[in-house]
Design a protein around this motif. Structure first.
Motif, PDB file in Angstrom:
ATOM      1  N   TYR A 151     -49.306  68.939  12.888  1.00 50.42           N
ATOM      2  CA  TYR A 151     -48.351  67.849  12.692  1.00 50.42           C
ATOM      3  C   TYR A 151     -47.614  68.134  11.390  1.00 50.42           C
ATOM      4  O   TYR A 151     -48.145  68.797  10.482  1.00 50.42           O
ATOM      5  CB  TYR A 151     -49.060  66.486  12.622  1.00 50.42           C
ATOM      6  CG  TYR A 151     -49.920  66.298  11.390  1.00 50.42           C
ATOM      7  CD1 TYR A 151     -49.364  65.906  10.167  1.00 50.42           C
ATOM      8  CD2 TYR A 151     -51.300  66.517  11.431  1.00 50.42           C
ATOM      9  CE1 TYR A 151     -50.142  65.749   9.033  1.00 50.42           C
ATOM     10  CE2 TYR A 151     -52.086  66.365  10.303  1.00 50.42           C
ATOM     11  CZ  TYR A 151     -51.500  65.985   9.109  1.00 50.42           C
ATOM     12  OH  TYR A 151     -52.277  65.843   7.985  1.00 50.42           O
ATOM     13  N   GLY A 172     -49.620  71.870  26.070  1.00 50.38           N
ATOM     14  CA  GLY A 172     -50.280  71.306  24.911  1.00 50.38           C
ATOM     15  C   GLY A 172     -49.372  70.907  23.775  1.00 50.38           C
ATOM     16  O   GLY A 172     -48.157  71.098  23.804  1.00 50.38           O
ATOM     17  N   PRO A 173     -49.995  70.329  22.744  1.00 53.23           N
ATOM     18  CA  PRO A 173     -49.243  69.848  21.567  1.00 53.23           C
ATOM     19  C   PRO A 173     -49.045  70.981  20.564  1.00 53.23           C
ATOM     20  O   PRO A 173     -49.585  72.092  20.723  1.00 53.23           O
ATOM     21  CB  PRO A 173     -50.174  68.775  21.008  1.00 53.23           C
ATOM     22  CG  PRO A 173     -51.550  69.301  21.322  1.00 53.23           C
ATOM     23  CD  PRO A 173     -51.432  69.981  22.661  1.00 53.23           C
ATOM     24  N   LYS A 190     -49.608  73.079  17.034  1.00 53.66           N
ATOM     25  CA  LYS A 190     -50.824  73.377  16.280  1.00 53.66           C
ATOM     26  C   LYS A 190     -50.949  72.444  15.078  1.00 53.66           C
ATOM     27  O   LYS A 190     -52.044  71.988  14.754  1.00 53.66           O
ATOM     28  CB  LYS A 190     -50.806  74.833  15.820  1.00 53.66           C
ATOM     29  CG  LYS A 190     -52.073  75.263  15.096  1.00 53.66           C
ATOM     30  CD  LYS A 190     -52.109  76.762  14.857  1.00 53.66           C
ATOM     31  CE  LYS A 190     -53.413  77.176  14.180  1.00 53.66           C
ATOM     32  NZ  LYS A 190     -53.523  78.648  14.030  1.00 53.66           N
ATOM     33  N   HIS A 196     -58.832  62.576   5.887  1.00 50.29           N
ATOM     34  CA  HIS A 196     -58.522  63.957   6.242  1.00 50.29           C
ATOM     35  C   HIS A 196     -57.846  64.676   5.079  1.00 50.29           C
ATOM     36  O   HIS A 196     -57.095  64.072   4.307  1.00 50.29           O
ATOM     37  CB  HIS A 196     -57.595  64.011   7.454  1.00 50.29           C
ATOM     38  CG  HIS A 196     -58.161  63.357   8.675  1.00 50.29           C
ATOM     39  ND1 HIS A 196     -59.244  63.866   9.368  1.00 50.29           N
ATOM     40  CD2 HIS A 196     -57.793  62.217   9.335  1.00 50.29           C
ATOM     41  CE1 HIS A 196     -59.516  63.073  10.402  1.00 50.29           C
ATOM     42  NE2 HIS A 196     -58.645  62.074  10.402  1.00 50.29           N
ATOM     43  N   TRP A 243     -53.199  69.134  14.383  1.00 52.95           N
ATOM     44  CA  TRP A 243     -52.532  68.157  15.233  1.00 52.95           C
ATOM     45  C   TRP A 243     -53.402  66.943  15.537  1.00 52.95           C
ATOM     46  O   TRP A 243     -52.924  65.800  15.525  1.00 52.95           O
ATOM     47  CB  TRP A 243     -52.081  68.807  16.535  1.00 52.95           C
ATOM     48  CG  TRP A 243     -51.541  67.822  17.524  1.00 52.95           C
ATOM     49  CD1 TRP A 243     -52.183  67.300  18.620  1.00 52.95           C
ATOM     50  CD2 TRP A 243     -50.251  67.191  17.490  1.00 52.95           C
ATOM     51  NE1 TRP A 243     -51.386  66.400  19.262  1.00 52.95           N
ATOM     52  CE2 TRP A 243     -50.194  66.315  18.593  1.00 52.95           C
ATOM     53  CE3 TRP A 243     -49.157  67.284  16.643  1.00 52.95           C
ATOM     54  CZ2 TRP A 243     -49.067  65.533  18.867  1.00 52.95           C
ATOM     55  CZ3 TRP A 243     -48.030  66.509  16.913  1.00 52.95           C
ATOM     56  CH2 TRP A 243     -48.006  65.650  18.017  1.00 52.95           C
ATOM     57  N   ASP A 244     -54.687  67.158  15.825  1.00 50.53           N
ATOM     58  CA  ASP A 244     -55.527  66.037  16.251  1.00 50.53           C
ATOM     59  C   ASP A 244     -55.819  65.042  15.128  1.00 50.53           C
ATOM     60  O   ASP A 244     -56.391  63.977  15.368  1.00 50.53           O
ATOM     61  CB  ASP A 244     -56.837  66.538  16.888  1.00 50.53           C
ATOM     62  CG  ASP A 244     -57.669  67.397  15.967  1.00 50.53           C
ATOM     63  OD1 ASP A 244     -57.288  67.571  14.789  1.00 50.53           O
ATOM     64  OD2 ASP A 244     -58.707  67.922  16.418  1.00 50.53           O
ATOM     65  N   GLU A 245     -55.434  65.357  13.900  1.00 47.75           N
ATOM     66  CA  GLU A 245     -55.586  64.416  12.791  1.00 47.75           C
ATOM     67  C   GLU A 245     -54.277  63.686  12.481  1.00 47.75           C
ATOM     68  O   GLU A 245     -54.242  62.794  11.631  1.00 47.75           O
ATOM     69  CB  GLU A 245     -56.062  65.168  11.531  1.00 47.75           C
ATOM     70  CG  GLU A 245     -57.428  65.848  11.716  1.00 47.75           C
ATOM     71  CD  GLU A 245     -57.816  66.731  10.532  1.00 47.75           C
ATOM     72  OE1 GLU A 245     -57.030  66.786   9.554  1.00 47.75           O
ATOM     73  OE2 GLU A 245     -58.883  67.364  10.596  1.00 47.75           O
ATOM     74  N   GLU A 280     -52.238  61.494  14.089  1.00 47.31           N
ATOM     75  CA  GLU A 280     -52.037  60.065  14.338  1.00 47.31           C
ATOM     76  C   GLU A 280     -52.678  59.220  13.236  1.00 47.31           C
ATOM     77  O   GLU A 280     -52.105  58.223  12.792  1.00 47.31           O
ATOM     78  CB  GLU A 280     -52.596  59.682  15.701  1.00 47.31           C
ATOM     79  CG  GLU A 280     -51.696  60.041  16.869  1.00 47.31           C
ATOM     80  CD  GLU A 280     -50.340  59.336  16.809  1.00 47.31           C
ATOM     81  OE1 GLU A 280     -50.310  58.124  16.497  1.00 47.31           O
ATOM     82  OE2 GLU A 280     -49.320  60.005  17.032  1.00 47.31           O
TER      83      GLU A 280
END
Length: 453
Positions: free
Chosen positions: A157, A152-153, A155, A194, A215-217, A219
């Motif tokens: 960014y 996985g990536p 936790k 965000h 992380w999912d925010e 990009e």
């Protein structure tokens, strides 16, 4: 990955110096693109406009949560924790019982009982060891860097914005004026819909923020920052440029951890620690005594971090050392003619100088090269590379105080003789390079305008 303990590895090899000088471990890598344009332009961006650096992948995070989290950290850090409230951060520095450096990391106070310690694994391992052997009411979650994480990536960014136009980029991305935020304090921003947390600091001594969130925010936030930066000279900086930022600001990234003495605590730690957690030593320092490779907080400018307002591992030793620290951190500016000759030797009949891999010429995690004056060793050169903004090859070093005055002429011994067995070391001969002592931070902006604020 081997499960052999560090203690077992030392017993197998015979001594820690031979283990560290000949291990196959490579220098720390930044698992992001090497360059987005070219590393020279990317270095210039943080001095002339704005650079965006992706910090999401190359450091280890240790999340500590619980009513005793602050006590655990305070028991191990030389730093004060007075007034260390939520939304503050500090450079966490840990030492062994003799006051010698274990390592440092950035500590974020995220919530009342939640902290994030971010840095190289040396200090992360030290904290986890004490958590395992103690009775602290703390839970820990370790998020490895992306070079070794199995699944996985990350936790979080993390994006660093720094440079003269960083504030303008952030204001355009948020659509609001920047809040007044003190150095190493955090503020919340709204970017691409965000909530983004931002730490006020800068890796190259230029103004900026480290921005982070789930992380999912990442990009969406990255896209908004790049769009906002189009009119402000923003460039993405890759691994090559990023690896040199510390040479301008004066941070020594990976001192060898002082974990090899006879103290019972260190014996226990080496039994607990896996051998693969320790990096290689490179350079011309060739003492058989591992303590000759050690540093103290005073050697590399962490005296401002040491506060004797609490009990911590190593306090008594540091109180004695503080009376008269023997060495000081400096920048060494390498002589242009000697550097040119070393580079030119690669085109002549060999063996020549140890390869200088621009822009960061360090080839081991723990770089330790002798600094001489009058033929005698008076210090150690610790991290080295080329700064395009100054058109200079420099290194960060610690030298005896009598030689720390700017303008003092010294010599750096580059390379190893005899050559070690590290795979990144080719046949070569050691090379003497003249150098001049200069202040640290080397870049005047970082030394005056930025640090003073």
């Amino acid at each position: 990955m081997t499960s052999e303990s560090l203690a077992a590895a030392i017993a197998r090899v015979g001594n820690p110096v031979d283990l560290l000088r000949n291990t196959a471990a490579r220098a720390h890598t930044f698992p992001v693109a090497a360059e987005f344009s070219n590393w020279r332009s990317e270095q210039r961006a943080w001095a002339e406009s704005c650079a965006l650096l992706d910090q999401s992948h190359h450091m280890t995070d240790l999340f500590l949560e619980g009513p005793d989290a602050l006590k655990l950290l305070s028991d191990l850090a030389v730093n004060t924790f007075a007034n260390f409230g939520v939304n503050k951060a500090k450079q966490f520095v840990a030492v062994n019982p003799s006051g010698q450096l274990i390592g440092d990391a950035i500590l974020f106070h995220l919530e009342e009982e939640l902290f994030d310690l971010v840095g190289h694994p040396m200090v992360i391992d030290w904290v986890l060891f004490h958590l395992d052997r103690g009775s602290y009411r703390v839970t820990a979650e370790r998020d490895e860097n992306s070079a070794v994480r199995k699944f996985g990536p990350p936790k979080f960014y993390r994006y660093e914005l720094q440079g003269p136009t960083a504030a303008a980029v952030l204001e355009q991305a948020t659509g609001a004026a920047l809040p007044e935020t003190k150095f190493f304090n955090m503020a919340d921003f709204r970017i691409a819909g965000h909530t983004v947390r931002g730490l006020r600091h800068g890796m190259a001594g230029q103004p900026g923020f480290e921005l982070f969130g789930p992380w999912d925010e990442g990009e969406a936030v990255l896209g908004a920052l790049l769009e906002a930066g189009e009119g402000h000279g923003l460039l993405r900086a890759g691994a090559k440029a990023y690896s040199t930022a510390n040479l301008e600001s004066g941070w020594v990234p990976a001192p060898i951890p002082a974990i090899f003495g006879d103290d019972p605590l260190l014996n226990e730690y080496r039994e607990w620690l896996r051998a693969s957690a320790v990096g290689a030593v490179g350079g011309s320092v060739d003492s058989e005594d591992i303590e000759d490779y050690y540093l103290t907080p005073y050697d590399i400018g962490y005296d401002r971090n040491v506060k004797f307002d609490h009990d911590f591992v190593g306090r008594e030793a540091l109180e004695e050392l503080a009376k008269n620290p023997p060495r000081s951190k400096v920048t060494l500016v390498w002589n242009n003619d000697d550097v040119t000759e070393a580079l030119g030797s690669l085109l002549s009949k060999g063996p020549g100088a140890k390869y200088l891999d621009l822009p960061k010429i360090r080839y081991a995690l723990h770089q330790e090269d002798m600094v001489l004056c009058g033929g005698e060793q008076i210090g150690v050169s610790l991290d080295c590379g080329y700064i395009a903004n100054e058109r200079a090859m420099v290194s960060l070093a610690t030298v005896a105080k009598d030689y720390a005055t700017p303008g003092t002429e010294v010599t750096v011994v580059w390379g190893e003789e005899p050559n070690s067995a590290k795979p990144q070391v080719e046949e070569h001969k050691s090379w003497k390079i003249r150098a001049t002592v200069a202040p640290v931070p080397f870049v005047q902006f970082a030394r005056t305008n930025y640090r003073s604020k």
